[in-house]
Structure formats: C-alpha cells, structure tokens
Design a protein around this motif. Structure first.
Motif, mmCIF file in Angstrom:
data_model
loop_
_atom_site.group_PDB
_atom_site.id
_atom_site.type_symbol
_atom_site.label_atom_id
_atom_site.label_comp_id
_atom_site.label_asym_id
_atom_site.label_seq_id
_atom_site.Cartn_x
_atom_site.Cartn_y
_atom_site.Cartn_z
ATOM 1 N N LYS A 52 87.407 96.473 62.161
ATOM 2 C CA LYS A 52 86.223 96.278 61.497
ATOM 3 C C LYS A 52 86.715 96.434 60.065
ATOM 4 O O LYS A 52 86.219 95.637 59.048
ATOM 5 C CB LYS A 52 85.311 97.154 61.698
ATOM 6 C CG LYS A 52 84.490 96.927 63.197
ATOM 7 C CD LYS A 52 83.206 97.720 63.331
ATOM 8 C CE LYS A 52 82.242 97.267 64.578
ATOM 9 N NZ LYS A 52 81.321 98.541 64.819
ATOM 10 N N LYS A 53 87.483 97.328 59.577
ATOM 11 C CA LYS A 53 87.846 97.620 58.259
ATOM 12 C C LYS A 53 89.026 96.384 57.792
ATOM 13 O O LYS A 53 88.562 95.970 56.692
ATOM 14 C CB LYS A 53 88.767 98.899 58.154
ATOM 15 C CG LYS A 53 88.064 99.977 58.263
ATOM 16 C CD LYS A 53 86.553 100.059 57.420
ATOM 17 C CE LYS A 53 87.019 100.877 55.932
ATOM 18 N NZ LYS A 53 85.778 100.895 55.123
ATOM 19 N N LEU A 54 89.679 95.897 58.807
ATOM 20 C CA LEU A 54 90.663 94.794 58.372
ATOM 21 C C LEU A 54 89.899 93.559 58.208
ATOM 22 O O LEU A 54 90.284 92.823 57.642
ATOM 23 C CB LEU A 54 91.611 94.725 59.507
ATOM 24 C CG LEU A 54 92.861 95.755 59.504
ATOM 25 C CD1 LEU A 54 93.624 95.553 60.766
ATOM 26 C CD2 LEU A 54 93.497 95.835 58.313
ATOM 27 N N LEU A 55 88.549 93.647 58.996
ATOM 28 C CA LEU A 55 87.761 92.084 58.789
ATOM 29 C C LEU A 55 86.894 92.239 57.498
ATOM 30 O O LEU A 55 85.734 91.745 57.679
ATOM 31 C CB LEU A 55 86.999 91.917 60.011
ATOM 32 C CG LEU A 55 88.053 91.546 61.224
ATOM 33 C CD1 LEU A 55 87.208 91.725 62.555
ATOM 34 C CD2 LEU A 55 88.777 90.183 61.092
ATOM 35 N N HIS A 56 86.823 93.594 56.994
ATOM 36 C CA HIS A 56 86.084 93.762 55.789
ATOM 37 C C HIS A 56 84.565 93.934 56.279
ATOM 38 O O HIS A 56 83.538 93.280 55.714
ATOM 39 C CB HIS A 56 86.129 92.606 54.681
ATOM 40 C CG HIS A 56 87.470 92.301 54.297
ATOM 41 N ND1 HIS A 56 88.139 93.297 53.568
ATOM 42 C CD2 HIS A 56 88.270 91.222 54.577
ATOM 43 C CE1 HIS A 56 89.314 92.978 53.508
ATOM 44 N NE2 HIS A 56 89.622 91.532 53.780
ATOM 45 N N LYS A 57 84.517 94.718 57.419
ATOM 46 C CA LYS A 57 83.199 94.989 57.829
ATOM 47 C C LYS A 57 82.791 96.578 57.671
ATOM 48 O O LYS A 57 83.773 97.257 57.807
ATOM 49 C CB LYS A 57 82.809 94.468 59.433
ATOM 50 C CG LYS A 57 83.005 92.996 59.818
ATOM 51 C CD LYS A 57 82.989 92.901 61.291
ATOM 52 C CE LYS A 57 83.056 91.338 61.536
ATOM 53 N NZ LYS A 57 82.766 90.919 62.973
ATOM 54 N N ARG A 58 81.538 96.854 57.419
ATOM 55 C CA ARG A 58 81.098 98.126 57.346
ATOM 56 C C ARG A 58 81.594 98.873 58.582
ATOM 57 O O ARG A 58 81.195 98.602 59.819
ATOM 58 C CB ARG A 58 79.795 98.276 56.994
ATOM 59 C CG ARG A 58 79.599 97.721 55.672
ATOM 60 C CD ARG A 58 78.134 98.028 55.311
ATOM 61 N NE ARG A 58 77.484 99.344 55.198
ATOM 62 C CZ ARG A 58 76.602 100.066 54.772
ATOM 63 N NH1 ARG A 58 75.447 99.185 54.734
ATOM 64 N NH2 ARG A 58 76.205 101.353 54.649
#
Length: 379
Positions: A52-58
């Motif tokens: 999620k962080k790599l996909l810029h998601k919270r």
C-alpha cells in the motif's frame, strides 16, 4: 485481514479434493491456531502495508510480537517482486490494476466458497495471482495449486465481464524456502477443471462421501493425529521386516527416504498430541510419564546483574556488534549499500541437504559443495 475461513476453504482444498471425507472428520475437532500460523498472519499484514505504501495508499504499519529483521527482509522482497511484476505488465498493458487482499467468491463451484487473494494484477488478457507463503516447513508449488485455482475462479467471476482474459498466471512467493515459482493455465482449461473436478468433489466433501485417502495432504488436517486411515498407512513401514541398516539395499533405502519425512512428521504429531493431553488434560499414558526437560539458565533481571557485577569490580561485561544487514541497507539505501558494501557482502553456501528430485533447487557438485562448506566452517 479476516480470520474466518470457509468450510471448504481454498487453503485446505488440496486436502478435501484428495480426501473428501476429511471435511466432516475435521468437524469433530476444535479450531486451534499455532505460532507458525500467527507469524504468517503477521507477515501477511506487513506485506499488505508495504504494498500500500509503494502504491501511495494510506496504511498504518502493523505491530506484532513476531516482528524481526528476517520478516522485514522477506516482506520487502515480496513487495519488490510484486512491483516488478506490475512494471512488466505495464510494458504490454497501459492501465493494469493491482489489488491487495482481494476478497473473491467462487461459490458457483463450491458452496459458500470464498477466500482472500494476497495480490491480483489484472491486465487486458492475463490475470496474475501472487500468493505470499511465509511458511518454512512445506515447499509449496504453483503448478496445479488448487488454492490458487480457487482464487483464480473467484477473480474471474469479478472481472471477466470487463476483461477478455485468455490466461491465468499463478505465482507462489515463499522466500524462506528461496521458492518463487510460476505456472499458467488457459481460462477455458481452468473452468473445465472446476466443472469436472472441483464442483463434484466439493459436493462429495459436504456430504461426507468418498473414501479416506491418506497422503502428504494430511499434514495440516485437524484429524491427522487420530485418523485411523493415516495410522494404518504409516504403520505399514513398521510392519515391513527390513534388515539391519548395514544390509539394506539401495532400493530399500530409497523407499524409506521417500516416506521418512511424512512418517517422522506423523510420529511427531502423535507425540505432541499425547504430551498436550498429559499436560493440559491429566491424561496418563501407560508406560510413559511427564518429566522436566532440559532448561537454559538466564538472567532474572539484567539491571540487577549489571549493578551487582559493577559493585564487585567487574565492568567489562558488555559486547558490541555491528547492525544487521537489513538495518545497514535501510540506513544507506539500497543503491548506496550496493556501492559501498557490495563487494564486502557474501552469502556462504548452505549445508548440503538431501531432498527429493522434485525440489526446484539445482543439484550440487558433491565434491565442490563439501569443500566450500568445510572451508566456511573452518573460517
């Protein structure tokens, strides 16, 4: 992540497809978790967070008692692998979709059939399923993996109205076994398997029909310890009148090697069950008793130890050690780490291990392997 599981779950499908009567037999036993299962759940949660962080998601980083440098390294590797696969897909598809912990439903083939796929990459003609396995004990294959095929069927039900899928690709990412394997199947062939194999076997399993069929799929069955069919199958080895080891033929040794891991696992399961019954339920087994096992000394209170040692003049009581590889790489960043320390990092050969020919690792040159391993041990 959901903890509830379907009665005919994807993860246990390899078992109920082979031994349809195991489903009702397992219903006799309570659900129990294990340290390995809890550790796997923690690793999956960390994988989800990192993707999620790599996909810029919270995402809020999960915290677990199982957090370790090893888990950091392996979950990083999984997240990197998924993103690499996404980049590869982007070369032929303009707008692929990456889904994490996607709930899927394949109840058109299996009553109340549902599950959660670790990762889906949806593109124009290919559906790619990536499954993270943190387990160390059992090597998991992607080829004909029924769990992944169930996920695939549920994923097709979600997306095939929007995409013209021709192929489903399935990957097992099992870093602690250095196992990354991929297998593909045409969509029509997958659906044919679902109709002719999955659906009828699921119906038999729910009705308790078929025969008991012991095999390697018994490993995680809740009834494995007390299953009579499995006991009879394993006791065949004891009934065989083998000669003393020095007189065994090569063929006899090969036969024993093939069945020894499962036999040993079964024996350990029996011992674990009997020990638990004695400790927690007061069961007395004729000819056996509980004793105190070997223990290792440890400090009761480190601060008190330090004060007492210093008070008596002993001050050289600390050790210093360099930070771990994972911490060093995070400190420098991967590029700088490779630039500064790349030539100073080695991965020594592992101890030579005898495994079945189906193992994916390449065969060793016995002479070279022994020499390399012995040199490392001497150093």
């Amino acid at each position: 992540m959901p903890n509830n599981h379907a009665k005919l779950s994807p993860s246990s499908s390899h078992r109920w497809l082979k031994c349809t009567k195991s489903v009702l037999l397992e219903a006799e036993f309570e659900n129990k978790t294990s340290q390995a299962a809890e550790e796997g759940t923690a690793a999956h949660a960390l994988c989800e967070h990192k993707l999620k962080k790599l996909l810029h998601k919270r995402s809020k980083r999960p915290v677990s008692i199982y957090d370790s440098d090893e888990m950091e390294e392996y979950t990083d590797a999984y997240a990197d692998y998924v993103m690499e696969q996404l980049d590869l897909v982007k070369q032929t598809c303009q707008d692929p979709v990456l889904l994490i912990e996607q709930k899927v439903n394949f109840s058109q083939y299996v009553p109340d059939g549902y599950g959660t796929a670790d990762c889906l990459i949806v593109s124009d003609e290919t559906l790619h399923i990536i499954d993270f396995k943190y387990g160390l004990g059992v090597l998991v294959e992607a080829k004909d993996n029924s769990q992944l095929k169930c996920y695939a069927l549920g994923s097709l039900a979600l997306f095939e109205d929007l995409y013209d899928f021709q192929t489903v690709t399935m990957t097992i990412f099992q870093p602690r076994r250095e196992n990354v394997c991929t297998w593909s199947i045409p969509v029509e062939q997958l659906k044919a398997w679902a109709e002719t194999e999955l659906k009828p076997k699921a119906e038999m399993a729910l009705k308790g029909e078929g025969e008991y069929c012991p095999g390697e799929w018994c490993t995680f069955c809740k009834a494995t310890v007390k299953c009579r069919a499995r006991a009879e199958e394993k006791l065949k080895l004891a009934q065989a009148e083998f000669k003393m080891p020095p007189l065994l033929t090569d063929a006899e040794i090969e036969e024993i090697l093939a069945i020894l891991p499962d036999l040993t696992k079964w024996g350990n399961d029996i011992l674990s069950y009997a020990t638990d019954a004695a400790i927690n339920h007061g069961k007395e087994w004729t000819g056996f008793k509980l004793v105190e096992g070997r223990s290792v000394r440890k400090y009761k209170d480190e601060e008190s130890i330090v004060q007492a040692a210093k008070a008596n003049g002993y001050t050289d009581i600390y050790r210093q050690s360099i930070i771990t590889l994972t911490e060093m790489q995070k400190l420098m960043g991967k590029k700088k780490f490779d630039e500064v320390l790349g030539d100073l990092i080695v991965k020594p050969p592992g101890r030579p291990t005898l495994v079945p020919m189906t193992d994916k690792r390449p065969a060793l040159n016995v002479t070279n392997a022994n020499n390399e391993f012995n040199e490392i041990m001497e150093d």
